[in-house]
Design an enzyme around this catalytic site. Structure first.
Site, mmCIF file in Angstrom:
data_model
loop_
_atom_site.group_PDB
_atom_site.id
_atom_site.type_symbol
_atom_site.label_atom_id
_atom_site.label_comp_id
_atom_site.label_asym_id
_atom_site.label_seq_id
_atom_site.Cartn_x
_atom_site.Cartn_y
_atom_site.Cartn_z
ATOM 1 N N ARG A 23 0.810 -1.219 0.000
ATOM 2 C CA ARG A 23 0.000 0.000 0.000
ATOM 3 C C ARG A 23 0.848 1.277 0.000
ATOM 4 O O ARG A 23 0.459 2.292 0.562
ATOM 5 C CB ARG A 23 -0.962 0.019 1.211
ATOM 6 C CG ARG A 23 -2.044 -1.051 1.168
ATOM 7 C CD ARG A 23 -3.080 -0.710 0.111
ATOM 8 N NE ARG A 23 -4.244 -1.579 0.172
ATOM 9 C CZ ARG A 23 -5.380 -1.260 0.780
ATOM 10 N NH1 ARG A 23 -5.510 -0.111 1.390
ATOM 11 N NH2 ARG A 23 -6.384 -2.097 0.765
ATOM 12 N N ARG A 27 -2.865 7.101 0.748
ATOM 13 C CA ARG A 27 -3.325 8.329 1.404
ATOM 14 C C ARG A 27 -2.323 9.003 2.328
ATOM 15 O O ARG A 27 -2.520 10.141 2.713
ATOM 16 C CB ARG A 27 -4.619 8.038 2.168
ATOM 17 C CG ARG A 27 -5.803 7.831 1.240
ATOM 18 C CD ARG A 27 -6.962 7.181 1.950
ATOM 19 N NE ARG A 27 -6.589 5.831 2.361
ATOM 20 C CZ ARG A 27 -7.427 4.953 2.881
ATOM 21 N NH1 ARG A 27 -8.671 5.285 3.083
ATOM 22 N NH2 ARG A 27 -7.017 3.751 3.215
ATOM 23 N N ARG A 36 -5.615 12.002 -6.631
ATOM 24 C CA ARG A 36 -6.947 11.409 -6.449
ATOM 25 C C ARG A 36 -8.031 12.473 -6.581
ATOM 26 O O ARG A 36 -9.079 12.229 -7.180
ATOM 27 C CB ARG A 36 -7.055 10.721 -5.085
ATOM 28 C CG ARG A 36 -8.272 9.818 -4.993
ATOM 29 C CD ARG A 36 -8.466 9.211 -3.632
ATOM 30 N NE ARG A 36 -8.985 10.195 -2.687
ATOM 31 C CZ ARG A 36 -9.385 9.908 -1.452
ATOM 32 N NH1 ARG A 36 -9.278 8.682 -0.996
ATOM 33 N NH2 ARG A 36 -9.845 10.845 -0.658
ATOM 34 N N ASP A 73 -6.717 -1.895 -7.714
ATOM 35 C CA ASP A 73 -7.276 -2.532 -6.525
ATOM 36 C C ASP A 73 -7.617 -3.973 -6.860
ATOM 37 O O ASP A 73 -7.918 -4.287 -8.015
ATOM 38 C CB ASP A 73 -8.532 -1.798 -6.035
ATOM 39 C CG ASP A 73 -8.861 -2.213 -4.609
ATOM 40 O OD1 ASP A 73 -8.225 -1.698 -3.688
ATOM 41 O OD2 ASP A 73 -9.723 -3.108 -4.423
ATOM 42 N N TYR A 154 -15.386 -10.639 -0.449
ATOM 43 C CA TYR A 154 -16.110 -9.409 -0.820
ATOM 44 C C TYR A 154 -17.297 -9.706 -1.722
ATOM 45 O O TYR A 154 -18.344 -9.072 -1.623
ATOM 46 C CB TYR A 154 -15.165 -8.429 -1.527
ATOM 47 C CG TYR A 154 -14.134 -7.833 -0.596
ATOM 48 C CD1 TYR A 154 -14.460 -6.754 0.218
ATOM 49 C CD2 TYR A 154 -12.852 -8.356 -0.519
ATOM 50 C CE1 TYR A 154 -13.526 -6.207 1.086
ATOM 51 C CE2 TYR A 154 -11.911 -7.817 0.337
ATOM 52 C CZ TYR A 154 -12.248 -6.746 1.140
ATOM 53 O OH TYR A 154 -11.333 -6.214 1.994
HETATM 54 O O1 CP3 Z 1 -0.021 -1.270 -2.633
HETATM 55 C C1 CP3 Z 1 -0.185 -0.320 -3.401
HETATM 56 O O2 CP3 Z 1 0.304 0.805 -3.212
HETATM 57 C C2 CP3 Z 1 -0.929 -0.567 -4.703
HETATM 58 C C3 CP3 Z 1 -2.325 -0.328 -4.685
HETATM 59 C C4 CP3 Z 1 -3.278 -1.214 -3.916
HETATM 60 C C5 CP3 Z 1 -4.509 -0.713 -3.419
HETATM 61 N N1 CP3 Z 1 -5.245 -1.753 -2.946
HETATM 62 C C6 CP3 Z 1 -4.925 0.687 -3.468
HETATM 63 C C7 CP3 Z 1 -6.002 1.149 -2.581
HETATM 64 C C8 CP3 Z 1 -3.260 -2.579 -3.640
HETATM 65 C C9 CP3 Z 1 -2.150 -3.586 -3.908
HETATM 66 C C10 CP3 Z 1 -4.513 -2.899 -3.037
HETATM 67 C C11 CP3 Z 1 -4.899 -4.267 -2.665
HETATM 68 C C12 CP3 Z 1 -6.096 -4.475 -1.860
HETATM 69 N N2 CP3 Z 1 -7.314 -3.848 -1.969
HETATM 70 C C13 CP3 Z 1 -6.216 -5.464 -0.876
HETATM 71 C C14 CP3 Z 1 -5.131 -6.445 -0.518
HETATM 72 C C15 CP3 Z 1 -4.025 -5.814 0.216
HETATM 73 C C16 CP3 Z 1 -4.277 -5.523 1.665
HETATM 74 O O3 CP3 Z 1 -4.148 -4.372 2.047
HETATM 75 O O4 CP3 Z 1 -4.564 -6.469 2.401
HETATM 76 C C17 CP3 Z 1 -7.507 -5.394 -0.351
HETATM 77 C C18 CP3 Z 1 -8.069 -6.262 0.754
HETATM 78 C C19 CP3 Z 1 -8.208 -4.386 -1.056
HETATM 79 C C20 CP3 Z 1 -9.630 -3.987 -0.915
HETATM 80 C C21 CP3 Z 1 -9.760 -2.573 -0.497
HETATM 81 N N3 CP3 Z 1 -9.407 -1.484 -1.256
HETATM 82 C C22 CP3 Z 1 -10.275 -2.099 0.716
HETATM 83 C C23 CP3 Z 1 -10.760 -2.975 1.851
HETATM 84 C C24 CP3 Z 1 -10.229 -0.709 0.658
HETATM 85 C C25 CP3 Z 1 -10.779 0.244 1.671
HETATM 86 C C26 CP3 Z 1 -9.959 0.276 2.889
HETATM 87 C C27 CP3 Z 1 -8.967 1.372 2.798
HETATM 88 O O5 CP3 Z 1 -7.774 1.120 3.037
HETATM 89 O O6 CP3 Z 1 -9.416 2.486 2.502
HETATM 90 C C28 CP3 Z 1 -9.632 -0.339 -0.567
HETATM 91 C C29 CP3 Z 1 -9.349 1.016 -1.031
HETATM 92 C C30 CP3 Z 1 -7.963 1.317 -1.507
HETATM 93 N N4 CP3 Z 1 -7.196 0.515 -2.283
HETATM 94 C C31 CP3 Z 1 -7.271 2.530 -1.280
HETATM 95 C C32 CP3 Z 1 -6.053 2.434 -1.962
HETATM 96 C C33 CP3 Z 1 -4.979 3.489 -2.091
HETATM 97 C C34 CP3 Z 1 -7.805 3.718 -0.518
HETATM 98 C C35 CP3 Z 1 -8.758 4.415 -1.406
HETATM 99 C C36 CP3 Z 1 -8.675 5.884 -1.326
HETATM 100 O O7 CP3 Z 1 -7.731 6.498 -1.867
HETATM 101 O O8 CP3 Z 1 -9.611 6.450 -0.724
#
Ligand code: CP3
Length: 348
Positions: A23, A27, A36, A73, A154
């Site tokens: 990640r 943010r 964003r 994502d 999900y």
């Molecule tokens: O790692 C990176 O920098 C690459 C981008 C990436 C994102 N999501 C961007 C993201 C990766 C590799 C993921 C994978 C992901 N997404 C997973 C597996 C990895 C982990 O963290 O366990 C999962 C379970 C998700 C599903 C997901 N996406 C959730 C549950 C959420 C909301 C929770 C949260 O952290 O806000 C997201 C949103 C998300 N994915 C964001 C980002 C940068 C935040 C969105 C935003 O900018 O508002």
């Protein structure tokens, strides 16, 4: 050109142990928030290859990591299989109509047809490939997918869950339906990862973020075997592309020696002692990890952990990372400190 991160994945000698953070594009970076805002929202950002490429590169320049991970994502896959997806403020991802019945599974797009709909991901990778090649700084590009189990949680629950009660009810009372979902997702993911490789990623990682929701005696049947199927499909066709498996929270499964399959790197979560992972898996797989992400709130706690991991791994068969994703309120300078410390303690 040889890339330090790819070399480390393949257990070749490197000048220091490479580091990246799960990640890492997100943010905690004000520069990410600005892009964003330009995109309007998170999903628009995922759908815009130019902007997605821009935020993918940000942590290379702003934090100094050794590899970029594609900005996207895991949930774009079920979305393109036909499930309407929204990211609600403060609540995370929500699917409008979760999968409940066999007919719901049959109605989803499958195989290559579904994978072909993810053109914006492949476009982002192609832009990044060009940009990284022009930079010539030996930074690798990581592609990724969610594991079928994590995606299925999900798809079945419709959103994030604390109890996983709906999908676990299916696991025990209608396992055939759960397997039908997992199989369908596995087929799409094989094509999806293959197309990411053909578009130009150097390495792929499979995230099983919710592995620990499954009891250890059921983990192989409902998740690991599908992850291995994907990894083995890719390794048979693209043996030079390293595959990283990240099943979060399965120390009981590791302890019992149940980790198997043809892949290169095992991602160790922060709840698994690195010494135990090394003893059980270190001969077979390069290990990635595993600082507890909340240590990033304190520089001394970070340095102590990095030194501790280095003392165990000694720069052999290792990649530094967090044991899960970086949180949005971590100060950027602390993330930079982590990266610098990993590169400092492991310098040969
Ligand atoms: O790692 C990176 O920098 C690459 C981008 C990436 C994102 N999501 C961007 C993201 C990766 C590799 C993921 C994978 C992901 N997404 C997973 C597996 C990895 C982990 O963290 O366990 C999962 C379970 C998700 C599903 C997901 N996406 C959730 C549950 C959420 C909301 C929770 C949260 O952290 O806000 C997201 C949103 C998300 N994915 C964001 C980002 C940068 C935040 C969105 C935003 O900018 O508002």
């Amino acid at each position: 050109m040889s890339k330090i991160f790819v070399d480390a994945c393949l257990r070749k000698p490197t000048p220091y142990t490479p580091v990246w953070m799960m990640r890492q594009a997100g943010r905690y970076l004000p520069e990410y928030m600005a892009v964003r805002a330009k995109a309007g929202n998170f999903l628009n950002l995922c759908h815009n290859p130019e902007l997605a490429a821009e935020v993918t590169i940000q942590p290379l320049d702003l934090v100094g990591v050794d590899a970029a991970i594609l900005f996207s994502d895991i949930l774009v896959v079920p979305n393109e299989m036909g499930m309407k997806l929204e990211f609600l403020k403060g609540e995370g991802p929500v699917f409008e109509k979760p999968v409940v019945t066999e007919a719901d599974v049959d109605a989803l797009l499958g195989g290559e047809e579904a994978a072909n709909k993810l053109t914006y991901v492949y476009e982002t990778i192609k832009i990044l490939r060009k940009q990284l090649d022009v930079r010539g700084d030996e930074k690798a590009l990581i592609g990724f997918t969610g594991a079928p189990w994590t995606l299925a949680t999900y798809m079945i629950e419709g959103q994030g869950t604390k109890t996983y009660n709906i999908c676990k009810k299916m696991m025990y009372s209608n396992p055939a339906l759960l397997h039908k979902i997992l199989k369908k997702v596995t087929e799409v993911v094989k094509f999806y990862m293959e197309k990411q490789i053909q578009s130009g990623v150097d390495v792929v990682q499979i995230f099983d973020s919710w592995a620990a929701a499954i009891e250890p005696s059921k983990y192989d049947e409902f998740s690991w075997k599908y992850m291995v199927e994907i990894a083995e499909y890719l390794k048979a066709k693209y043996p030079h592309i390293p595959v990283i498996m990240f099943p979060k929270g399965i120390s009981a499964f590791i302890e019992r020696g149940l980790v198997y399959g043809n892949f290169d790197v095992f991602g160790v979560d922060w709840g698994t002692p690195m010494a135990m992972a090394k003893e059980k898996l270190g001969d077979k797989y390069v290990l990635q990890g595993n600082m507890e992400p909340c240590r990033l709130y304190d520089k001394t706690a970070t340095t102590q952990c990095v030194e501790g991991i280095q003392n165990i791994m000694k720069g052999e068969g290792h990649i530094f990372n967090l044991g899960h994703g970086i949180l949005p309120d971590v100060p950027v300078e602390n993330a930079i400190h982590f990266v610098k410390e990993c590169q400092r303690v492991s310098k040969k």
